[in-house]
Design an enzyme around this catalytic site. Structure first.
Site, PDB file in Angstrom:
ATOM      1  N   HIS A   1       0.878  -1.106   0.138  1.00  0.00           N
ATOM      2  CA  HIS A   1      -0.052   0.214  -0.027  1.00  0.00           C
ATOM      3  C   HIS A   1       0.853   1.364   0.110  1.00  0.00           C
ATOM      4  O   HIS A   1       2.005   1.162   0.682  1.00  0.00           O
ATOM      5  CB  HIS A   1      -1.014   0.019   1.163  1.00  0.00           C
ATOM      6  CG  HIS A   1      -0.449  -0.188   2.405  1.00  0.00           C
ATOM      7  ND1 HIS A   1      -0.074  -1.428   2.900  1.00  0.00           N
ATOM      8  CD2 HIS A   1       0.083   0.575   3.370  1.00  0.00           C
ATOM      9  CE1 HIS A   1       0.616  -1.462   3.902  1.00  0.00           C
ATOM     10  NE2 HIS A   1       0.634  -0.157   4.552  1.00  0.00           N
ATOM     11  N   LEU A   2       0.234   2.184  -0.763  1.00  0.00           N
ATOM     12  CA  LEU A   2       0.988   3.605  -0.658  1.00  0.00           C
ATOM     13  C   LEU A   2      -0.008   4.581  -0.036  1.00  0.00           C
ATOM     14  O   LEU A   2      -0.857   4.785  -0.131  1.00  0.00           O
ATOM     15  CB  LEU A   2       1.213   3.888  -2.199  1.00  0.00           C
ATOM     16  CG  LEU A   2       1.648   5.310  -2.642  1.00  0.00           C
ATOM     17  CD1 LEU A   2       2.891   5.427  -2.186  1.00  0.00           C
ATOM     18  CD2 LEU A   2       1.560   5.132  -4.319  1.00  0.00           C
ATOM     19  N   HIS A   3       0.960   5.027   1.053  1.00  0.00           N
ATOM     20  CA  HIS A   3       0.248   6.006   1.871  1.00  0.00           C
ATOM     21  C   HIS A   3       0.218   7.420   1.308  1.00  0.00           C
ATOM     22  O   HIS A   3       1.422   7.849   0.518  1.00  0.00           O
ATOM     23  CB  HIS A   3       0.892   6.357   3.225  1.00  0.00           C
ATOM     24  CG  HIS A   3       1.015   5.128   4.007  1.00  0.00           C
ATOM     25  ND1 HIS A   3       0.052   5.124   5.176  1.00  0.00           N
ATOM     26  CD2 HIS A   3       1.789   4.040   4.223  1.00  0.00           C
ATOM     27  CE1 HIS A   3       0.434   3.850   5.647  1.00  0.00           C
ATOM     28  NE2 HIS A   3       1.394   3.192   5.174  1.00  0.00           N
TER      29      HIS A   3
HETATM   30  P1  DGP Z   1       1.434   0.426   7.378  1.00  0.00           P
HETATM   31  O1  DGP Z   1       1.873   0.446   8.984  1.00  0.00           O
HETATM   32  O2  DGP Z   1       2.403   1.072   6.472  1.00  0.00           O
HETATM   33  O3  DGP Z   1       1.410  -1.214   7.056  1.00  0.00           O
HETATM   34  O4  DGP Z   1       0.166   0.760   7.244  1.00  0.00           O
HETATM   35  C1  DGP Z   1      -1.208   0.064   7.475  1.00  0.00           C
HETATM   36  C2  DGP Z   1      -2.187   1.005   7.356  1.00  0.00           C
HETATM   37  O5  DGP Z   1      -3.425   0.613   7.038  1.00  0.00           O
HETATM   38  C3  DGP Z   1      -2.250   1.826   8.958  1.00  0.00           C
HETATM   39  O6  DGP Z   1      -1.888   2.965   8.720  1.00  0.00           O
HETATM   40  C4  DGP Z   1      -3.824   1.426   9.190  1.00  0.00           C
HETATM   41  C5  DGP Z   1      -4.480   1.019   7.901  1.00  0.00           C
HETATM   42  N1  DGP Z   1      -5.503   0.130   8.290  1.00  0.00           N
HETATM   43  C6  DGP Z   1      -5.268  -1.228   8.994  1.00  0.00           C
HETATM   44  N2  DGP Z   1      -6.352  -1.805   8.778  1.00  0.00           N
HETATM   45  C7  DGP Z   1      -7.285  -1.276   8.028  1.00  0.00           C
HETATM   46  C8  DGP Z   1      -8.711  -1.502   7.762  1.00  0.00           C
HETATM   47  O7  DGP Z   1      -9.219  -2.325   7.944  1.00  0.00           O
HETATM   48  N3  DGP Z   1      -9.326  -0.375   6.812  1.00  0.00           N
HETATM   49  C9  DGP Z   1      -8.537   0.803   6.428  1.00  0.00           C
HETATM   50  N4  DGP Z   1      -9.174   1.492   5.870  1.00  0.00           N
HETATM   51  N5  DGP Z   1      -7.170   0.783   6.930  1.00  0.00           N
HETATM   52  C10 DGP Z   1      -6.615   0.005   7.649  1.00  0.00           C
END
Ligand code: DGP
Length: 110
Positions: free
Chosen positions: A96-98
C-alpha cells in the site's frame, strides 16, 4: 489471500468507501490517519510488500493513482510513503502507498 484485510477491501467484501477504483488499483481512507488527509492506494492483486512486485506498470499505476487522488481531494503538498518490512513500520502485508497531506511534514520521518 483469504485472511488479508486489504484483499477483502479490494474485493468489496468489507464495507469501505472507495475513493478510487479501476481494474488494478483501489484507494480508500486510512482508519488510523496520521494526517488530516491519509489515503491508501493498493493493488487489487495481493503482494506482501513492494519487494514482491516486479510489474513496473502496476508499480507506476500506484503512483499515478496517488497523484490523481491527491489532486481530487485538493492536496497541493503531500507525502507518498511505502513502508516495506516490519523494521520500516509495515503492519499490513499487502502493498500500500500512503498519501499523507493537510499538515506540515517534518524530516526525517520517525
Ligand atoms: P503500514 O503500517 O504502512 O502497514 O500501514 C497500514 C495502514 O493500514 C495503517 O495506517 C492503518 C491502516 N489500516 C489497517 N487496517 C485497516 C482497515 O481495515 N481499513 C483501513 N481503511 N485501513 C486500515
Amino acid at each position: 489471500m483469504s485472511d488479508c484485510i486489504f484483499c477483502k477491501i479490494a474485493k468489496g467484501e468489507v464495507n469501505t468507501r472507495l475513493l478510487y477504483r479501476d481494474d488494478k488499483v483501489v484507494a480508500f481512507n486510512d482508519t488510523n490517519p496520521q494526517a488530516p488527509t491519509h489515503i491508501l492506494v493498493i493493488p487489487i492483486d495481493h503482494y506482501d510488500s513492494v519487494k514482491e512486485m516486479d510489474d513496473e506498470l502496476l508499480i507506476g499505476r500506484l503512483f499515478t493513482v496517488a497523484k490523481e487522488v491527491a489532486g481530487k481531494v485538493g492536496l497541493k503538498h503531500y507525502r507518498l510513503v511505502i513502508n516495506t518490512g516490519i523494521g520500516a513500520g509495515q503492519s499490513v502485508f499487502h502493498t500500500h502507498l500512503h498519501v499523507l497531506g493537510g499538515r506540515l511534514m517534518s524530516w526525517p520521518p520517525g
